[in-house]
Structure formats: structure tokens, C-alpha cells
Design a protein around this motif. Structure first.
Motif, PDB file in Angstrom:
ATOM      1  N   LYS A 155      13.817   2.059  -3.906  1.00  0.00           N
ATOM      2  CA  LYS A 155      13.393   0.871  -3.159  1.00  0.00           C
ATOM      3  C   LYS A 155      12.647   1.167  -1.870  1.00  0.00           C
ATOM      4  CE  LYS A 155      15.632  -1.527  -6.191  1.00  0.00           C
ATOM      5  NZ  LYS A 155      14.840  -2.149  -7.262  1.00  0.00           N
ATOM      6  N   MET A 156      12.808   2.334  -1.321  1.00  0.00           N
ATOM      7  CA  MET A 156      12.257   2.616   0.004  1.00  0.00           C
ATOM      8  C   MET A 156      10.738   2.444   0.059  1.00  0.00           C
ATOM      9  SD  MET A 156      12.595   6.186   2.122  1.00  0.00           S
ATOM     10  CE  MET A 156      11.116   6.950   1.419  1.00  0.00           C
ATOM     11  N   PRO A 157      10.237   1.737   1.064  1.00  0.00           N
ATOM     12  CA  PRO A 157       8.776   1.673   1.212  1.00  0.00           C
ATOM     13  C   PRO A 157       8.242   3.080   1.504  1.00  0.00           C
ATOM     14  CG  PRO A 157       9.892   0.152   2.743  1.00  0.00           C
ATOM     15  CD  PRO A 157      10.942   1.033   2.141  1.00  0.00           C
ATOM     16  N   PRO A 158       7.100   3.426   0.924  1.00  0.00           N
ATOM     17  CA  PRO A 158       6.626   4.815   1.060  1.00  0.00           C
ATOM     18  C   PRO A 158       6.414   5.253   2.509  1.00  0.00           C
ATOM     19  CG  PRO A 158       4.952   3.379   0.045  1.00  0.00           C
ATOM     20  CD  PRO A 158       6.216   2.617   0.073  1.00  0.00           C
ATOM     21  N   GLY A 159       6.035   4.296   3.374  1.00  0.00           N
ATOM     22  CA  GLY A 159       5.782   4.656   4.775  1.00  0.00           C
ATOM     23  C   GLY A 159       7.031   5.050   5.538  1.00  0.00           C
ATOM     24  N   ALA A 160       8.193   4.872   4.926  1.00  0.00           N
ATOM     25  CA  ALA A 160       9.457   5.176   5.613  1.00  0.00           C
ATOM     26  C   ALA A 160       9.875   6.630   5.439  1.00  0.00           C
ATOM     27  CB  ALA A 160      10.564   4.249   5.099  1.00  0.00           C
ATOM     28  N   PHE A 161       9.010   7.426   4.829  1.00  0.00           N
ATOM     29  CA  PHE A 161       9.414   8.780   4.460  1.00  0.00           C
ATOM     30  C   PHE A 161       9.935   9.621   5.635  1.00  0.00           C
ATOM     31  CE2 PHE A 161       8.761  13.251   3.481  1.00  0.00           C
ATOM     32  CZ  PHE A 161       9.448  13.350   2.285  1.00  0.00           C
TER      33      PHE A 161
ATOM     34  N   SER B  95       0.835  -1.210   0.000  1.00  0.00           N
ATOM     35  CA  SER B  95       0.000   0.000   0.000  1.00  0.00           C
ATOM     36  C   SER B  95       0.866   1.255   0.000  1.00  0.00           C
ATOM     37  CB  SER B  95      -0.905   0.020   1.235  1.00  0.00           C
ATOM     38  OG  SER B  95      -0.220   0.566   2.344  1.00  0.00           O
ATOM     39  N   GLU B  96       0.209   2.390  -0.076  1.00  0.00           N
ATOM     40  CA  GLU B  96       0.935   3.666  -0.058  1.00  0.00           C
ATOM     41  C   GLU B  96       1.540   3.957   1.301  1.00  0.00           C
ATOM     42  OE1 GLU B  96      -1.230   7.041  -1.424  1.00  0.00           O
ATOM     43  OE2 GLU B  96      -1.596   6.130  -3.384  1.00  0.00           O
ATOM     44  N   LYS B  97       1.079   3.181   2.304  1.00  0.00           N
ATOM     45  CA  LYS B  97       1.640   3.359   3.647  1.00  0.00           C
ATOM     46  C   LYS B  97       2.588   2.225   4.002  1.00  0.00           C
ATOM     47  CE  LYS B  97      -2.340   5.835   5.473  1.00  0.00           C
ATOM     48  NZ  LYS B  97      -3.538   5.736   6.330  1.00  0.00           N
ATOM     49  N   ALA B  98       2.927   1.409   3.010  1.00  0.00           N
ATOM     50  CA  ALA B  98       3.767   0.231   3.261  1.00  0.00           C
ATOM     51  C   ALA B  98       5.044   0.624   3.984  1.00  0.00           C
ATOM     52  CB  ALA B  98       4.097  -0.465   1.948  1.00  0.00           C
ATOM     53  N   ARG B  99       5.402  -0.195   4.966  1.00  0.00           N
ATOM     54  CA  ARG B  99       6.632   0.063   5.716  1.00  0.00           C
ATOM     55  C   ARG B  99       7.588  -1.121   5.594  1.00  0.00           C
ATOM     56  NH1 ARG B  99       5.460   1.150  11.495  1.00  0.00           N
ATOM     57  NH2 ARG B  99       3.903  -0.505  11.324  1.00  0.00           N
ATOM     58  N   GLY B 100       7.349  -1.948   4.579  1.00  0.00           N
ATOM     59  CA  GLY B 100       8.205  -3.107   4.391  1.00  0.00           C
ATOM     60  C   GLY B 100       8.315  -3.478   2.928  1.00  0.00           C
ATOM     61  N   ARG B 101       9.192  -4.411   2.605  1.00  0.00           N
ATOM     62  CA  ARG B 101       9.298  -4.937   1.261  1.00  0.00           C
ATOM     63  C   ARG B 101       9.977  -6.304   1.332  1.00  0.00           C
ATOM     64  NH1 ARG B 101      11.662  -2.092  -3.000  1.00  0.00           N
ATOM     65  NH2 ARG B 101      12.658  -4.020  -3.642  1.00  0.00           N
TER      66      ARG B 101
ATOM     67  N   ASP C 136       9.543   2.056  10.788  1.00  0.00           N
ATOM     68  CA  ASP C 136       8.782   2.340   9.568  1.00  0.00           C
ATOM     69  C   ASP C 136       9.451   1.871   8.289  1.00  0.00           C
ATOM     70  OD1 ASP C 136       6.822   3.488  11.063  1.00  0.00           O
ATOM     71  OD2 ASP C 136       7.615   5.525  10.856  1.00  0.00           O
ATOM     72  N   ASP C 137      10.551   1.160   8.426  1.00  0.00           N
ATOM     73  CA  ASP C 137      11.252   0.672   7.231  1.00  0.00           C
ATOM     74  C   ASP C 137      11.888  -0.663   7.607  1.00  0.00           C
ATOM     75  OD1 ASP C 137      12.599   0.234   4.914  1.00  0.00           O
ATOM     76  OD2 ASP C 137      13.730   2.126   4.914  1.00  0.00           O
TER      77      ASP C 137
ATOM     78  N   ARG D 166      12.487  -4.434   6.320  1.00  0.00           N
ATOM     79  CA  ARG D 166      12.471  -5.211   5.081  1.00  0.00           C
ATOM     80  C   ARG D 166      12.845  -6.662   5.360  1.00  0.00           C
ATOM     81  NH1 ARG D 166      15.552  -0.703   1.243  1.00  0.00           N
ATOM     82  NH2 ARG D 166      14.505   1.086   2.194  1.00  0.00           N
TER      83      ARG D 166
ATOM     84  N   LEU E 176      11.064   8.644   8.633  1.00  0.00           N
ATOM     85  CA  LEU E 176      12.324   8.087   9.134  1.00  0.00           C
ATOM     86  C   LEU E 176      13.469   8.492   8.220  1.00  0.00           C
ATOM     87  CD1 LEU E 176      14.063   6.230  10.932  1.00  0.00           C
ATOM     88  CD2 LEU E 176      13.245   4.287   9.591  1.00  0.00           C
TER      89      LEU E 176
END
Lengths: 512, 512
Positions: free
Chosen positions: B37-43, A234-240, A254-255, A257, B45
Motif C-alpha cells: 500500500k505504501m505510496p512510492p514517494g514514502a520510500f 505518479s511514481e513520486k506519489a506521497r499519498g493515497r 512523504d506518506d 494518506r 521515510l
């Protein structure tokens, strides 16, 4: 007036902690990139980057101003006006500061150099199955670690050198507590394993060998991540999710992975990796947000981290309830490949018990025995009861005694793991402690939420995740592991519940 | 004795430079990750990470020890015993040190804050086409930059405030030299563009709209990278290609990564992006390896960087020779989609000249006029001849005068580019200087290697790359751009050769 000075100093200390924490999170990113995306030709440049990074990180951790602030705060007559949380933060900074400053610079730098050498020799020795080659380098790294342990025994106020090592990974844990708990664990595991191995039911693993293309497995990963609520889309994703040979989790709040690996002829491997690493990741993501950048805003211990990954991988992921929900979804994604697989058949296939030689391939029941062997050897090494040279024979004997397998060479024996080459003594116990904590946690969950297994079967993992967040994740590093365990379960550490949990499950799998 | 002290200080200075350079390369990685690559929710941080990173970077750049070392080295009576290379290194450190230390802290921090505000307001104002909203914030960032320029005029010893801005991107370049050269360029371009636009031949771009799936375009990227020798696949690879909205290059020597974008209905876009960014990347990769981590081990200027990217993208990539080699390969990869495309047809389609409003969509002939307009406006702004408020009208007038296009609103006019919102005044000229340098470089290549076009047609781009490395890349930052240009071409800056090159090509495309 004096009290405002205390608050002021505490604020300064926390501001330094914040910088240190953010800097470490950058270090995590550099590591992640190295494992996942870095072009291979960048290796030397990356070594330079990591070297400089560690240097700055070390400077931040040993900043004399931190030492002065700590001393003044600790000696402040108003010290007790600090809240419990503030005191815990100060305590945790002191712990890291001592660990980083009390060892002679020379010992630290020699150890760092020796780690690189020992690691490289380990790789070579393992490839050619020659412990003789590895022995002198392992001895050196062990001797350096023993020197450090001797100094840290006093600093940390622990009874043995090995305790000083364990404390890095499992604060305040001791070899005595582990020995007692692992003893109980061993006594409980062996009869379960025997019942499985000697029973008449022989689960069939062949369905797990059916070919599933990597692209399809990537779809499964996304769907599994979605099931457990590890947001990567999602646009709020905090992982990958990325791909590496050895799966891992890396990140902060918030990041966070994770990585997995894909084998065409072993689709379950990536499923359980994603569940396992997803369990780690959600722990980091769901720490108390108000504590971000503070020392308390971190996971409790390595053991607790493993408890969370193993909870999601094993207690949830290898349960019949999970598969009663997820198998139809898996079939939808995989199409013909798995269309005729039955729930019972799959449940048994993923829960086969089979004593083996390699830790990372071990099943849920025998895994802890691999750890117990390593624990006993490490303890005896640090106590001077055996030497590095005696490790292979002792290793092979224990594998025969506990697991009934015969080690044919040291590459499948004492040299199978990377940990010791890098001086990570005291790390292994955390893996089995994770199982033990997990057993106690699921016992508590059974009481709090007797219908939790139904929720899983209905695809509502969310209620479990919320329970875990409330009862585990959100505590961050406010308590040491044994205290946290007691706080969560009301009980002291014991292997009983993990054994009960396994026995119940394997009774179903093996019909004993 | 005294001389060994000088050597010792020089060594210390270079050691600090090495750390600074390595640290900056880590910063590059953080930026790359954020874009790719950064997940968007990590902005949030990530903002914290970048903030801390800049702080440490600034501390390193302004380290008083660097100042002391510089002073002592510069004042050393044996200073002349340093080699030319060593002197250049000292000169370059002094330049950065002055740029970082001579501005008042308050001005620097205010500018940083204003940049963030102006950028955000620019995005909003552009979206709703309202320059009135942007104007006050652009004014503020311009006024802050003008203050800095006034101080830097003295520090850098340049004649005008605008010269001080230009010097960041194109050291020692002046608005007078640019004005003269751009004047010549404009006088040369306008008749060429007229011949193209008013000619009877109307090249057809429609083949470029044929649908090519993204996965196929990714194959093309790999094949193009392989053609130019930008290694992304081997075990020694020092680069990689990822996808972003706006393509860019990021990296240092052994880790230089590019990005591209894929549009199903515009396959040429990613081809030219990969060629362009590949040209940037190879410049960084092929700098003199002995100078790694030293100030001289860096590209000469923004203009020279653009000369290399544009050389590969335009002079090579839009040539008939390249396509006579590459079209069969492209057809092989794309299959039916392009099977009936002819070489002449494609060569014309990718070389259409069409005056337009948007810089980043401009063709090779009209592109420089977009830059000349921006240069003239920036120069007049810093000279106080026009105000920020008068920019839109001046912009629109010049677009009509030079390109014959009517700007309908400020979002397609004065607000189309991000640069000014972030205070990057003096940056734009580099783009057209890159074209001009490229013209002079290709003229020299014509003399050195008259058969270079045949080499391209035979798929041997390697000989060109080696020539560029020998004649451009390997010089690093040993000379300022005008000196380097003279060193390479034996000539002073002029637009003649770029115009000749264009005229020759368009005579073929448009048959005039």
C-alpha cells in the motif's frame, strides 16, 4: 569549549526527537491500517500492539536523558548563542516533556482506562438514547481531566483549567480570546443565517441526490486529487485515498494518506471529503523539508490544520469559480447522471444554509454555531458553572437559542459527538478557529493575489497551493498559532473577514 | 520459596517475550504495508522507520535483563520443576538471545550494510547479465557470513559452519542429514522426470493461456480462499488478499495476510499462489491459541512452513480430486473462457513436467533439483571446496547434469535468486525439505484418513485442514523439525514418500 558542549547536547536532543518523530509516524501507520485494511478478527491483537506501542512511545517521551539534556541546555550560559529555530525546538521539546512527565503516572493510567470505558458506554448510551447511562462515565473522565488540568495550569502557566486543555490543541490560545472572537462570530453569523433562511430564494438540493455509482465516484476522487495537486498516482506519489466510514488524514511529510466515503445518492459528500482531507494532507506534505524530524517540522495547531482543510473544501471547493472549471470535468466523468445540471444550480445546491441538529452535517454558515455551543458548555463545565448532569438541558437550550432547532433526544443532542467520551475537552474550538483563520487568510490572499479566483476558474489551483505553502505550510511549528496568524495576515485574530467572506458568498447564493 | 522465585523469573521472561513478539508483529505490518500500500514517494521515510524499528527490536532481543533471567532460571536448582513446555520456552529464548548477542556488534552492523550494497549490485548485475560486477559484493557478504558461522558453530554446538547457517531456518538440521535425504530424493526424481519427459503423452498447457480478466481472477481468489477456509470476508475474518509482484504471507495468529499476482494470460498462476500462501497463512492462524505470544507459539521451521504451503498448493491443489470439485465452480466464475475445458485436460495441463532454468517457474517434480543444486553449492562454498568466483561454472555444470538444461548467461543462472545477495545461505534447503516433509505427512494422512481424497472431491477440505491443524499446526514450535516429523509420522526423515506420491500422480498424468 562550553559552546561546543551546548551544540553537542542540542544535537543529542534533536537525535532523540528524530527517533521519537519517526516512531510516532509508525504509530500513524498502525492507526491507518486499523481503520482501513485490518481484518476485523485482528482487533484484540491490534489492541495489544497499540498498548505496547504507547508504552514505548511514552518511555521515549519521558526519557530522563531528555530531561537532563533540556535542563543543561536551558541553564547553559551560552544558551543565547542558539538560533531562534534551535530555541524553538528546545522550547517545543520542553513543552511535550512537561506534558508527559508532570502528571502522576496513576492519573495518566486511570484516565487511559476510563477513556476506553467511557467510549464504550457512550456508544451504547447513544444507541439507546440514554444519557443517564453515559452520565457517570462522562463524569469520571471529566473529573480526571479536571485533575490533570489543575496540575497543567501551573506547568503551562495559564490562567484557567480550561486554558490548560485548549493549549493541547491550540498552544497559547485562551478561553478569553476565544470567547471574544466567537462572540463576534456569533453576532456576525446570525443575521447572515437569517437572511438566507428567511429569503425568497430556496436553493434546490435535489440534484445532489442523483445516483452516481461508487466506481464513478472513485474516478471523481482521483480527478479532484489531481486538480488540487495531491499526488496519488505518479511514481513520486506521497499519498493515497482509501475508504472509511469517517474520512480522515494520517501521515507525515512523504506518506500522507486520506480517506473518504462514498454514498451512491450523495456524490458531493465524497467530493468535499477529498477536498477537505486533501487540504489537511497538503499541509503535512508541504511543511519545510529542512525541518523534517525536528519539532518545528510539524503543523502549527489543530486550528491551523482546520483552516487548511476548510480553505480547500469551502473557500475553494464551494466557490462558483471552482465549479465553473470543474463542472464540465464532473459531467465528463459522470455521463448522463449530471448532464443537464447548470453551474448556478449546482453552486446554489452545495451552498444551502439550513440550521440543523448534527454538527458533522452542518453547512458552512451554521457549522460554527455548533462549535460555539460546545465551547460555551466546556468553559462552563471547567469553571464549575454547570455540572455534567446539567449538560443535556443546557445543550438543548442553546440549540434552540442559537440555531432555532429543537433537540428531541440526547443522541441527536449532547451525545452526538465522540470527543468528550475520550476526554478531548478543548478540542472543539479548533474547528471554528479554522474557519476564522481561513477568513483572515483569504483576506490576505485577496490582497496578495487579487486574481486568485480567476486562477481557480482556469484550473490553476497550483498558484493557490504555492501561496498557501509559502504563507502557511512552510512555517511549520515555528510560531504559536496567534503569532503565525499575525505573521501571515499582519492582524490579530478576528472573525470579521470570515463573516465578510460568507456574506459575500451567500448574497450570491440567496440573492439578498 | 526458591521455586516461587523461579516461577516469578519465568513469568518476567515470558512477559518480555510477549512484548518482543508483539513488537515483531508490528514489524510485519510495516513490511506488509511497504509491499502492498505504501505510496512510492514514502520510500526514504520508510527506510528511516525500518532502521529505527530494527534498532528497538535488537535492543529488546539483547536486553541484559533477559540474559540475567535466563542465567538464573537455567542455574536454578529447581529448574526441573518447570514443565516441558516452560523448559522449551526458556530454551527458545536462550537460542534467540545467543544468536543476537554472541556476534560482535561490528560484524553485525557491517553485515547489515553489506547486505544493502550486495542487494543493489545484484539487481544491477542481473539486469546487465554481469556476474563480474556482482562477484566482489557477493564475496564480501559471504565472507562476513562465514565469520558469523564460525562463531555460531561454537555457540550452537554444531559440526560445520554451514550447519550453523542451516540452523537459522531448520533448527538442529545438518548438512549430513540433508545430503543423505537429498541424495535419495535426487535418485528418485530423475527416473520420474525421465519417464515424463520421454513418454509418449504430451500434456497441453495451452488452455492455461486463455484470457481471464483480472477482476474475474479476483473473484476466483475469493472463492479459493473460501474453499480452503482462509476467511477473508466474514466479520471474524483474520486474513486478507492483496496484490504484489511476488506473492507472500505475512502475519501472526489473528492477522495473517497473503498476496497474489494476476496475469491475464495465466489464470492458474494466481490460483496456485492463493493456495500456496493460504497454506502458509493457515499454519500461522491455527497455531495453538494458548501459546500466543510465547516462543512455542510459532511455526516449527521454514521447512515445515513450506510443507504446509506445498501441501495445499500441490498435494491438494494439483490433484484430480480438487479439480473434480472445483472445475465447475471455476467455469461458473469464468464463463465462456473455460466452458469447454475438460477435467482430465486441466489436470494434465497443471501437472506438466518440464526441466527448466528458473526455480520459481519450475514444476513440482523438477523443483527439488533446483534446490539440491543450490544446497550442494552452498555446502561446498562453506567447506572451502569452491570459491565464489567458481560458482557460475559449477552452477551451469549442475544444471546440465541434473536438469539437462544449458544456462546461457548468469542472470538465468547463478544470479536468478535474490537470497545470496542478502546473505541468506542455508535457506534454500527448506524449500525441498518442505516437499519431503509433505510427502511423509501425506503418507500419514493416507493411513489416518484413507478417504481424504474423496473429501476433497466433495468440497470438504475442512476435514483435511482440521487434520493438519491437529497433527502439524497446533504443535507450534514445541519440537525441532526432525522431532516434530517423527512425532507426526512415527518415522525419521526420508524422501521415499514424496517420491511415491509424485510417481503415482505422474503415472496418471503421463500414463506411464
Amino acid at each position: 569549549m562550553a559552546q561546543s558542549e551546548l551544540i553537542d547536547r542540542y544535537g543529542k536532543l534533536m537525535s532523540k526527537c528524530k527517533d521519537y518523530t519517526i516512531f510516532q509516524s509508525i504509530g500513524g501507520l498502525i492507526q491507518w491500517d486499523m481503520e482501513t485494511k485490518m481484518p476485523p478478527g485482528a482487533f484484540n491483537l491490534r489492541s495489544q500492539q497499540l498498548g505496547l506501542f504507547s508504552e514505548i512511545e511514552h518511555k521515549m517521551a519521558t526519557d530522563p536523558e531528555v530531561g537532563t539534556l533540556l535542563e543543561k541546555i536551558e541553564a547553559d550560559p551560552d544558551h543565547n548563542s542558539l538560533s531562534e529555530l534551535q530555541k524553538r525546538n528546545v522550547y517545543l521539546v520542553r513543552k511535550i516533556y512537561n506534558e508527559q512527565t508532570k502528571l502522576p503516572e496513576k492519573l495518566v493510567s486511570e484516565t487511559e482506562k476510563q477513556k476506553v470505558i467511557s467510549y464504550n458506554v457512550w456508544k451504547k448510551a447513544k444507541a439507546i438514547k440514554d444519557f443517564g447511562l453515559f452520565k457517570p462515565e462522562l463524569t469520571k473522565v471529566f473529573e480526571l481531566k479536571k485533575q490533570a488540568a489543575e496540575i497543567l495550569m501551573d506547568v503551562k502557566g495559564v490562567r484557567t483549567k480550561y486554558d490548560a486543555m485548549i493549549d493541547y490543541y491550540e498552544p497559547k490560545m485562551t478561553e478569553d480570546v476565544i470567547a471574544e472572537t466567537f462572540g463576534e462570530l456569533k453576532r456576525g453569523l446570525i443575521p447572515i443565517i437569517e437572511k438566507c433562511v428567511n429569503g425568497t430564494t430556496k436553493p434546490d438540493r435535489s440534484i445532489l441526490k442523483r445516483a452516481v455509482p461508487v466506481a464513478v465516484q472513485q474516478e471523481i476522487s482521483k480527478s479532484i486529487a489531481n486538480y488540487i495537486g495531491y499526488d496519488i498516482a505518479s511514481e513520486k506519489a506521497r499519498g493515497r485515498i482509501d475508504e472509511t466510514e469517517h474520512p480522515f488524514t494520517n501521515g507525515y511529510y512523504d506518506d500522507v494518506r486520506i480517506t473518504t466515503h462514498y454514498f451512491e445518492d450523495d456524490f458531493a459528500s465524497s467530493i468535499f471529503s477529498v477536498l477537505h482531507e486533501g487540504g489537511h494532507a497538503m499541509y503535512e506534505q508541504n511543511l519545510n523539508r529542512e525541518w523534517m524530524y525536528q519539532p518545528v517540522g510539524a503543523a502549527c495547531s489543530y486550528g491551523f490544520h482546520e483552516s487548511q482543510s476548510r480553505f480547500v473544501e469551502n473557500i475553494v471547493g464551494r466557490s462558483g469559480e471552482f465549479w465553473s472549471y470543474y463542472l464540465p470535468e464532473l459531467k465528463r466523468i459522470t455521463g448522463a447522471a449530471l448532464s443537464n445540471v447548470g453551474l448556478e444550480q449546482l453552486f446554489r445546491a452545495i451552498n444551502v444554509v439550513q440550521p440543523s441538529k448534527i454538527r458533522i452535517e452542518a453547512d458552512e454558515a451554521t457549522y460554527s454555531l455548533h462549535i460555539i455551543i460546545r465551547f460555551e458548555l466546556e468553559r462552563d463545565l471547567f469553571a464549575g458553572k454547570i455540572t455534567v448532569g446539567e449538560l443535556p438541558q443546557a445543550w438543548n437550550q442553546k440549540y434552540m437559542d442559537y440555531l432555532g432547532v429543537e433537540i428531541e433526544n440526547d443522541s441527536e443532542g449532547v451525545m452526538q459527538d465522540v470527543h468528550w467520551s475520550q476526554g478531548y475537552f478543548g478540542y472543539f474550538p479548533s474547528y471554528a478557529l479554522g474557519n476564522i483563520y481561513g477568513g483572515q487568510i483569504v483576506n490576505k490572499l485577496n490582497q496578495d493575489m487579487p486574481q486568485w479566483r480567476e486562477s481557480i476558474a482556469n484550473g490553476r489551483f497550483q498558484v493557490i497551493r504555492e501561496w498557501l505553502t509559502k504563507n502557511v505550510h512552510s512555517y511549520g511549528n515555528i510560531y504559536d498559532p496567534l503569532d503565525l496568524l499575525c505573521r501571515i495576515t499582519g492582524d490579530r485574530i478576528n472573525s470579521r473577514h470570515f463573516i465578510e467572506y460568507l456574506d459575500e458568498k451567500y448574497a450570491k447564493v440567496y440573492g439578498y
